[in-house]
Structures are given as C-alpha cells and as structure tokens.
Design an enzyme around this catalytic site. Structure first.
Site, PDB file in Angstrom:
ATOM      1  N   LYS A 190       0.849  -1.195   0.000  1.00  0.00           N
ATOM      2  CA  LYS A 190       0.000   0.000   0.000  1.00  0.00           C
ATOM      3  C   LYS A 190       0.885   1.246   0.000  1.00  0.00           C
ATOM      4  CE  LYS A 190      -1.919   2.412   3.308  1.00  0.00           C
ATOM      5  NZ  LYS A 190      -1.697   3.751   2.724  1.00  0.00           N
ATOM      6  N   GLU A 263      10.601   0.527  10.024  1.00  0.00           N
ATOM      7  CA  GLU A 263      11.595   1.577   9.800  1.00  0.00           C
ATOM      8  C   GLU A 263      10.884   2.882  10.105  1.00  0.00           C
ATOM      9  OE1 GLU A 263      13.371   4.417   8.777  1.00  0.00           O
ATOM     10  OE2 GLU A 263      13.246   3.932   6.640  1.00  0.00           O
ATOM     11  N   CYS A 297      13.451  10.387   6.846  1.00  0.00           N
ATOM     12  CA  CYS A 297      13.501   9.793   8.193  1.00  0.00           C
ATOM     13  C   CYS A 297      14.868   9.962   8.830  1.00  0.00           C
ATOM     14  CB  CYS A 297      13.093   8.334   8.147  1.00  0.00           C
ATOM     15  SG  CYS A 297      13.965   7.415   6.897  1.00  0.00           S
ATOM     16  N   GLU A 392      10.587  14.611  15.966  1.00  0.00           N
ATOM     17  CA  GLU A 392      10.807  14.637  14.519  1.00  0.00           C
ATOM     18  C   GLU A 392       9.840  15.648  13.899  1.00  0.00           C
ATOM     19  OE1 GLU A 392       9.549  11.116  12.264  1.00  0.00           O
ATOM     20  OE2 GLU A 392      11.444  11.236  11.195  1.00  0.00           O
TER      21      GLU A 392
HETATM   22  P1  NAI Z   1       2.093   7.578   8.751  1.00  0.00           P
HETATM   23  O1  NAI Z   1       3.030   6.773   9.540  1.00  0.00           O
HETATM   24  O2  NAI Z   1       0.740   7.813   9.281  1.00  0.00           O
HETATM   25  O3  NAI Z   1       1.919   6.959   7.284  1.00  0.00           O
HETATM   26  C1  NAI Z   1       2.795   6.025   6.701  1.00  0.00           C
HETATM   27  C2  NAI Z   1       1.986   4.928   6.022  1.00  0.00           C
HETATM   28  O4  NAI Z   1       1.255   4.174   6.989  1.00  0.00           O
HETATM   29  C3  NAI Z   1       0.941   5.433   5.038  1.00  0.00           C
HETATM   30  O5  NAI Z   1       0.893   4.538   3.943  1.00  0.00           O
HETATM   31  C4  NAI Z   1      -0.353   5.377   5.844  1.00  0.00           C
HETATM   32  O6  NAI Z   1      -1.489   5.244   5.054  1.00  0.00           O
HETATM   33  C5  NAI Z   1      -0.134   4.128   6.659  1.00  0.00           C
HETATM   34  N1  NAI Z   1      -0.885   4.081   7.924  1.00  0.00           N
HETATM   35  C6  NAI Z   1      -1.366   5.103   8.655  1.00  0.00           C
HETATM   36  N2  NAI Z   1      -1.991   4.636   9.755  1.00  0.00           N
HETATM   37  C7  NAI Z   1      -1.890   3.292   9.719  1.00  0.00           C
HETATM   38  C8  NAI Z   1      -2.324   2.239  10.585  1.00  0.00           C
HETATM   39  N3  NAI Z   1      -2.953   2.490  11.720  1.00  0.00           N
HETATM   40  N4  NAI Z   1      -2.057   0.968  10.245  1.00  0.00           N
HETATM   41  C9  NAI Z   1      -1.369   0.697   9.105  1.00  0.00           C
HETATM   42  N5  NAI Z   1      -0.950   1.648   8.254  1.00  0.00           N
HETATM   43  C10 NAI Z   1      -1.190   2.935   8.550  1.00  0.00           C
HETATM   44  O7  NAI Z   1       2.767   8.962   8.440  1.00  0.00           O
HETATM   45  P2  NAI Z   1       2.007  10.306   8.031  1.00  0.00           P
HETATM   46  O8  NAI Z   1       0.766  10.508   8.782  1.00  0.00           O
HETATM   47  O9  NAI Z   1       1.901  10.315   6.585  1.00  0.00           O
HETATM   48  O10 NAI Z   1       3.048  11.379   8.539  1.00  0.00           O
HETATM   49  C11 NAI Z   1       3.005  11.822   9.897  1.00  0.00           C
HETATM   50  C12 NAI Z   1       4.386  11.967  10.440  1.00  0.00           C
HETATM   51  O11 NAI Z   1       5.037  10.702  10.414  1.00  0.00           O
HETATM   52  C13 NAI Z   1       5.302  12.853   9.637  1.00  0.00           C
HETATM   53  O12 NAI Z   1       5.163  14.175   9.935  1.00  0.00           O
HETATM   54  C14 NAI Z   1       6.635  12.322  10.032  1.00  0.00           C
HETATM   55  O13 NAI Z   1       7.025  12.870  11.257  1.00  0.00           O
HETATM   56  C15 NAI Z   1       6.399  10.846  10.208  1.00  0.00           C
HETATM   57  N6  NAI Z   1       6.801  10.070   9.043  1.00  0.00           N
HETATM   58  C16 NAI Z   1       7.986   9.428   9.084  1.00  0.00           C
HETATM   59  C17 NAI Z   1       8.425   8.715   8.002  1.00  0.00           C
HETATM   60  C18 NAI Z   1       9.716   8.022   8.030  1.00  0.00           C
HETATM   61  O14 NAI Z   1      10.171   7.560   6.993  1.00  0.00           O
HETATM   62  N7  NAI Z   1      10.338   7.891   9.157  1.00  0.00           N
HETATM   63  C19 NAI Z   1       7.665   8.638   6.779  1.00  0.00           C
HETATM   64  C20 NAI Z   1       6.393   9.308   6.835  1.00  0.00           C
HETATM   65  C21 NAI Z   1       6.007   9.997   7.938  1.00  0.00           C
END
Ligand code: NAI
Length: 776
Positions: A190, A263, A297, A392
């Site tokens: 996804k 990750e 990240c 972060e």
């Molecule tokens: P997120 O962690 O919510 O989203 C990442 C992925 O997980 C997306 O595909 C989302 O649809 C999915 N997801 C969301 N909730 C889920 C759940 N309960 N179960 C399974 N999958 C789920 O990140 P988001 O909301 O896009 O960004 C929020 C913050 O997260 C950012 O501001 C940043 O601080 C952090 N982030 C960190 C990343 C990294 O690579 N370390 C990447 C993206 C976001």
C-alpha cells in the site's frame, strides 16, 4: 537580460522540465485508478484525490480499498506464492532484471510523475529516487540468483504486507518489493495516500515485464487500508512511517506469529568538530536537512557544532541558506521544492510556532511561492530537552546546539529516543572513527550524509525501529529457516506428594543471581520444586517485577561488556564450558531428578557443545566491507543489541538456558534469564559455574518464578533492548504487546529456532553501517 547581466547577478534562469509525458500518461489512464490486483487493474471506485502540492492541481482520482479488495489482493498473493518460489532463483532474477531495465527505460516518466505527486525537486527524483530504485532491483536480481548459494537453509516467508510512506514513494516501494520477491515471497503493498501514482505506474511496469499475476499487488487507500493489511492473512508486515503507527502495528500483530520490520522516525545528529572542513560540512548540511524538504527519516535535523566554531559555522550556513533556490519543483535549478501536502505544511508551521520558544529563528528573506512551501529554517538557542530538539519535525527545519568535548557531543547526540543515523564531520579520521561506534544509530556517515545503496544495510536502533533494508542483512527479514521443530508446550511442575514430610533432604534453597551475587527474591516467597516421585528437590525464589528491575539495573551497569573483545568473550565461554564439564555428572543427575528422564548426561554434553560453538563464534562473526558504488568504505559493523531478556524453554532446562545465554553473551550483550518454571534448579546450580568462570558481574542475571508474569515485566521494561522467547508460544502475545512501548526487538523462536545455524548470533547483533568516503 544580456550575458553581462547574468555574470553580474549570477541568477539562474528557469530550466523547467516538461510534464507533458506524465500528464499524457495520466490522461491515458483516464486520471482515475483502481488497484493492481492479480496482474490487472481493477475498475476505479470511490476514494480520494491526488494533487500536485506545488500548485494544488488535481492529478488523478484514486480508489479507497475495501476489505474485499484487500482480501482479493492477499488471496492473489497467496495463490501465486508457491509458483513464484518454485520458479527458482534464476528465473526470478530474470524478472527482477526486467523490472530494473524497465525502470531505467521509463526513468524520466517516473521522475516527473514523482515530482508532480510529491513536490520534490526534479533534480532529486531524477538523480536519486529513480536511479536508486532501479539499482535496488538490479542488486536484488543478483540476490535472487544467489539465494540458494548465499543463504543455504533459508526459505521465503510467504505473503508480505508492505506499507510505505510518501517521502520517497517509488524508492520505498523498491526497497520493499525487490528483496521480498527476490527471495520468493509475494507482496501486497500500500503506497501512502498522498503519493500513490508511481506505485500504480510500477504496476503497469510489472505487466510489461510479464511478471506472473499475483506476485505484486498494489492497493491504495489511507491508514484504514493499512490496518486491514496488518490484520489480513499475511506472513509478514514491513512498514516504513511514523513511530506512532509503527507502535500501533507492533501491538496489532502481537501474538499473531507475523514477522515484523519497522523503519520509523529519527532525529539524527549532525556533528561538526572544530577541525572539520567547514565549507564541506555546510554543503553536507544542505543535503542533510533540505534534501526532500527535510521530509526524510534520517534527515540530519539536529546540528551539534563545537563551541569554538559555532558562530563562524552558523554565519556560513546562513549565507548558504540565503542562496538556496526555492520554487517550482519541476525546475531543474531548484534546491527546495514543495512539502507533500497542506496538512504537512500546517504540521511543520505549527511545530515552529509552538516550539521555538526562546530559540532564535533564521529564515532566508525570500518571497515564498504559493503552494505547500516552507522556508529553510535554522533555530538556535534551544535547550536539549525542548520539544523541537527531541521530536521529529519532518520538514526543512534545523535545530542547532553546541558542545565542547567529543564525549559531550556523544552524550548530546545519544540524548534521544531515536537511533537511525548520524553524521560526523572532522578532518581527524581517528576522532571520527572513535565517535562512530559510540553513537546509538544504525548508520553513521563520516564527512558525508544521506548516502544509501542497495548493498548497504539501512535501519535503526531504539525507537527508530528494527530490521535492516539492503545488503545480505536485509534478506534475513524476508526469509526464515527452512524447517524448525514445533515450539514446546507448557510443562506443569510436579505436584507435592500427599505426605511431603517423609522425604525431606537437607534444605537447599536456591537464590536468584543478580549483578554477580546470589540474591533473595524481593517478594520473600519461595516455591518448592518436587521430583516426579514426590522427592523435595529444593526451593527457588518467587521472582517479581522488582527482581526484574534489579536484574536489568545490574545488566545496565555491566555495559563495559559490550566493549570487551571477542577474544576475551570467547575465553570466558570456553571457561564456562570447562567448569560445567567438571561438574557434568552432578548436572546430569540433577536434570534426571527434576524431569524423571535419563537424558541429563546428553543434555549436559549438548550444552557444553553449544558453549564451545558460541565461544568459537565470539571472535568470528565478522562484519563486511560492502560493495557500494562509491570510492570509499561502507563497513557493516556488528554491535551487540544491549540488554536481552530471555525466557527459557520449559523442557531441556540446562540446554535451554545455554541456548539463550551463550550467543547473547558471545556477541557482547548482557542477559536476564528466566529459567524453566517446572525445572529451574539447573539454572540455579548454573550460577555457581558462572561464579567460578570470570563472568563479570551483571553480564548474566537469573530470575526464577512465574514466566508469564515475569516475561511481561521484562518486555515492558524500557531499559531492555530485546526479548527472546524460547518458551511456549502462548507467551508471545503478552510479550509483543508489552514490547511496543520502546519498540524493543522480539524474537519468538522456541528452543529449536534458537539453535538453528547462526540465527541466534544474528539476533544478538545490530548491524551499524559506517560510511567513510575516500578523500580526493
Ligand atoms: P504515517 O506513519 O501515518 O503513514 C505512513 C503509512 O502508513 C501510510 O501509507 C499510511 O497510510 C499508513 N498508515 C497510517 N496509519 C496506519 C495504521 N494504523 N495501520 C497501518 N498503516 C497505517 O505517516 P504520516 O501521517 O503520513 O506522517 C506523519 C508523520 O510521520 C510525519 O510528519 C513524520 O514525522 C512521520 N513520518 C515518518 C516517516 C519516516 O520515513 N520515518 C515517513 C512518513 C512519515
């Protein structure tokens, strides 16, 4: 403007990349997408929109997957998996090679589409995201070819659910899909809801490559769809994203038997020593925090600069910030593009508004374009505990602080719950290489930043998650040992006889073993251990949360063990084996008396053998110099995980104890062992062997009592880095749930699993990749 004017101003003219092909591709798909399931695209349904964050223009409509879409994707993947793995490594390699070639052939279309969807500068998507994605498929085409030879005794996991973020949409897809399918797994992936377009173009590439239907399935939607995948009938979840969601997934998968790699986020330090090449360090910093608008990240988001040069360095940095070009991401001259979505823009702006406090904010005085643009930002003068120093931000915001000595730099750098990456800048290679092993992070760049490659492991420690992506180490997360004996079932202790007073031997009350000393249980309670025929064999302490706390504290104090040499650890393990051997008959008799079997002698022999094996490995589990396409070294260094809690199997009371202790200790970890509940006396006898074998205090701790309660206590302890469950599978759920707090590594292996090949040694180590580019 004439040439003289250009020389005077040094202004860049616009150099826009055409979006025509990408727009035409979207038109050709009717700007509406379904999912990619079982080799074809489903009809578009109700869902959500994808917009260009730089302009707000609508790009396409996407479908929110329903439960039946997710189920269909999982069934397709499940059905395709045996055939896919059955093709063999060479045929799989050819498909991966075809995917790599097609990515290259359509590189510009992918790059432009990525920039439209995400807002990142075309310079980055063209030169970094897409080439690295292709490189990942090439590299793993090779891994498919070499699997049999290079990973003997390992098999694919089955179906992998993969959930990825929006910051590197295609690159993260490549990081997830390439190793998974190379090893014979099939996937349901996804993409993030902000950036699904390149994943769908990838679906089309899979069709062009003739990839068998069902090997790759892509479903679109938001977090709710992510949750459905996590709950579905998959064998593994691989997630990249926020720590909060990572923690929720850890809880949701607890006890399900699904493998898990996470990750997660970071707050990576960027350490500049006073002898650094400051201009290079400034240029590196531009890459560290303004690459992809800081939505990375491993972004170097915490600048630590040595006090004596701080003023000069900040001045140079501000001058460089003033020269950063911000604007249309499709312009090839642009350094800083758009954030991914208005939501992210708001999040970043709010962080700065609410968190800057007494800090001083510097932003270049340029007109910001309309759209999701946020200026490059430097904040100085914050205290180490301030929110912006700890959390972060995931945007183009750098926080800066100063340090005086190298040890202070390490202390500040490690003062975070994360541990993903770090950069060290110094012209003194000895200083840089002294600092690198002291940093709590999975990656260290020396005089460099943001170097990635398929051949080098990437991933974090602490709350940055677990597992590595890339390299041989990355494949462990997509394979398992071919065959493992079933986990043990619980064994009830023998009951007290009707008339216990008739057969009392001399009282032998075993204590616990904590910090190198015999310790009474805090509870003041003991439990009686009876033999099969009602003989009273002894008493053991009834351990409690407080004993666990004491044992973990003792293990914490023995941190010096992590720095000991493999040679020393080998000698101590050999010595333990020698001392156990000297008392072999006594241990064998004890095991027979406890279990009512005649297997004691064999078990003691097996335990001694295992001690020898792990003593042998203590100085032989080498790291590696990785074959990265760079003039320089990317060195994979094995480091101990830290403090490991181990729940020992109910049967095989001595061998089970050694199977947990020996590999952990051999690799420099400290352990808290919870011995067999039914037959604990082998463990309590064993501490006398430890006492005579030069094992430093606190390296091995033993807490007897009820494994159920104690294992949950240890799994929730924030100073424990990993828990191994060699005991019954019914303990897994509580352990995994409790472990979500600080995202500790869980290995639910059973006794046979713990003794399979080098698996335990791998579990006992954390690979740190140290990148050291050569000079000119
Ligand atoms: P997120 O962690 O919510 O989203 C990442 C992925 O997980 C997306 O595909 C989302 O649809 C999915 N997801 C969301 N909730 C889920 C759940 N309960 N179960 C399974 N999958 C789920 O990140 P988001 O909301 O896009 O960004 C929020 C913050 O997260 C950012 O501001 C940043 O601080 C952090 N982030 C960190 C990343 C990294 O690579 N370390 C990447 C993206 C976001």
């Amino acid at each position: 403007m004439n040439i003289q004017d250009i020389f005077d101003s040094m202004e860049y003219g616009p150099a826009p990349e055409s979006a025509n092909e990408a727009q035409a591709w979207l038109d050709s798909r009717g700007r509406a997408f379904g999912h990619f399931i079982n080799g074809s695209f489903t009809k578009p349904g109700a869902g959500f929109e994808s917009r260009n964050p730089a302009t707000g223009a609508l790009l396409a409509k996407l479908t929110q997957a329903s439960q039946s879409d997710v189920d269909a994707a999982v069934v397709a993947a499940r059905t395709a998996q045996p055939g896919w793995t059955g093709l063999g490594g060479h045929k799989r390699a050819r498909y991966l090679y075809a995917l790599a070639r097609l990515l290259q052939k359509h590189a510009r279309l992918f790059a432009v589409l990525e920039t439209l969807d995400n807002g990142k500068p075309i310079r980055e998507s063209r030169d970094i995201d897409i080439p690295l994605a292709a490189r990942h498929f090439y590299y793993h085409a090779g891994m498919a070819q070499l699997m049999e030879d290079g990973l003997p005794g390992r098999a694919p996991l089955g179906v992998c659910g993969q959930i990825i973020p929006w910051n590197f949409p295609l690159l993260m897809l490549a990081w997830k899909i390439a190793p998974a399918i190379a090893m014979g797994n099939t996937v349901v992936l996804k993409p993030a809801e902000f950036t699904p377009l390149t994943a769908l173009l990838f679906g089309q590439i899979c069709q062009e490559a003739g990839l068998p239907a069902g090997v790759v399935n892509i479903v679109t939607g938001d977090g709710a769809v992510g949750e459905m995948i996590v709950a579905s009938d998959v064998d593994k979840i691989a997630f990249t994203g926020s720590t909060a969601v990572g923690r929720a997934i850890r809880e949701a998968t607890a006890g399900s038997g699904k493998s898990l790699t996470l990750e997660l986020g970071g707050k990576s330090p960027y350490i500049v020593f006073e002898d650094a090449d400051l201009d290079s360090a400034v240029e590196g910093l531009v890459d560290a925090i303004w690459f992809n608008q800081g939505q990375v990240c491993c972004a170097g988001s915490r600048l630590l600069v040595q006090e004596g040069i701080a003023e000069r360095f900040h001045a140079k940095l501000k001058a460089r910030m003033d020269a950063l070009r911000i604007g249309d991401p499709l312009d090839k001259c642009i350094d800083v593009g758009s954030l991914v979505d208005p939501v992210q823009l708001q999040t970043v702006a709010r962080f700065v508004e609410e968190g800057a406090g007494d800090g001083e904010i510097y932003q270049p005085a340029v007109q910001m374009p309309d759209g999701c643009f946020y200026p490059p930002t430097l904040i100085t003068g914050l205290a180490p505990a301030d929110r912006l120093m700890q959390e972060e931000i995931f945007g183009p915001v750098l926080v800066s602080t100063t340090f005086r000595t190298p040890s202070e730099a390490v202390e500040i750098a490690n003062n975070t719950r994360y541990g993903l990456a770090a950069s060290v800048w110094s012209e003194n290679v000895n200083l840089a290489l002294d600092i690198a092993p002291k940093l709590a992070s999975g990656v260290v760049w020396v005089n460099a930043t943001n170097l990635f490659d398929a051949a080098a492991g990437f991933g974090g420690v602490r709350e940055s998650g677990f597992g590595r992506e890339g390299g041989w180490e990355g494949l462990l997360a997509y394979t398992r040992p071919v065959k493992t004996a079933p986990r043990a079932t619980a064994i009830a202790p023998f009951a007290a006889p009707a008339d216990p007073s008739s057969d009392n031997p001399l009282d032998r009350t075993a204590k616990m073993f904590v910090g190198g000393k015999q310790a009474r249980p805090d509870s003041g309670y003991s439990r009686t251990i009876w033999g099969p025929k009602g003989a009273l064999l002894g008493h053991v302490g009834e351990g409690s949360r407080k004993d666990i706390r004491n044992a973990v504290e003792a293990a914490g104090k023995a941190a010096g063990w992590a720095k000991s040499t493999g040679h020393l650890r080998a000698q101590i393990l050999f010595y333990i084996a020698e001392n156990l051997s000297a008392r072999a008959a006594e241990f064998a008799a004890r095991i027979d008396a406890m279990t009512g079997t005649k297997t004691g002698a064999d078990e003691v022999e097996a335990a001694i053998d295992l001690l020898f094996t792990n003593a042998a490995w203590a100085d032989k589990l080498d790291g590696a110099a990785k074959g990265v396409p760079l003039r320089g070294l990317a060195v994979a260094v094995n480091e101990p995980v830290g403090v490991i809690g181990a729940v020992c199997p109910p049967d095989r009371p001595l061998l089970g104890l050694i199977a947990a202790m020996a590999p952990a200790v051999a690799m420099g970890n400290r352990v808290v062992l919870l011995p067999s509940e039914a037959f604990p006396l082998a463990a309590t006898d064993f501490y006398q062997v430890l006492e005579t074998s030069d094992v430093p205090a606190g390296v091995v701790n033993i807490v007897t009592g009820a494994q159920g309660a104690l294992s949950a206590d240890i799994a929730s302890h924030l100073d424990v880095d990993a828990v191994w469950n060699l005991s019954t599978a019914d303990l897994d759920a509580a352990i995994e749930k409790a472990a979500a707090g600080n995202l500790k590594r869980i290995w639910a292996c059973g006794l046979d699993g713990a003794m399979k090949g080098r698996e335990a040694l791998t579990q006992a180590t954390e690979i740190k990749t140290v990148w050291v580019p050569y000079g000119e």
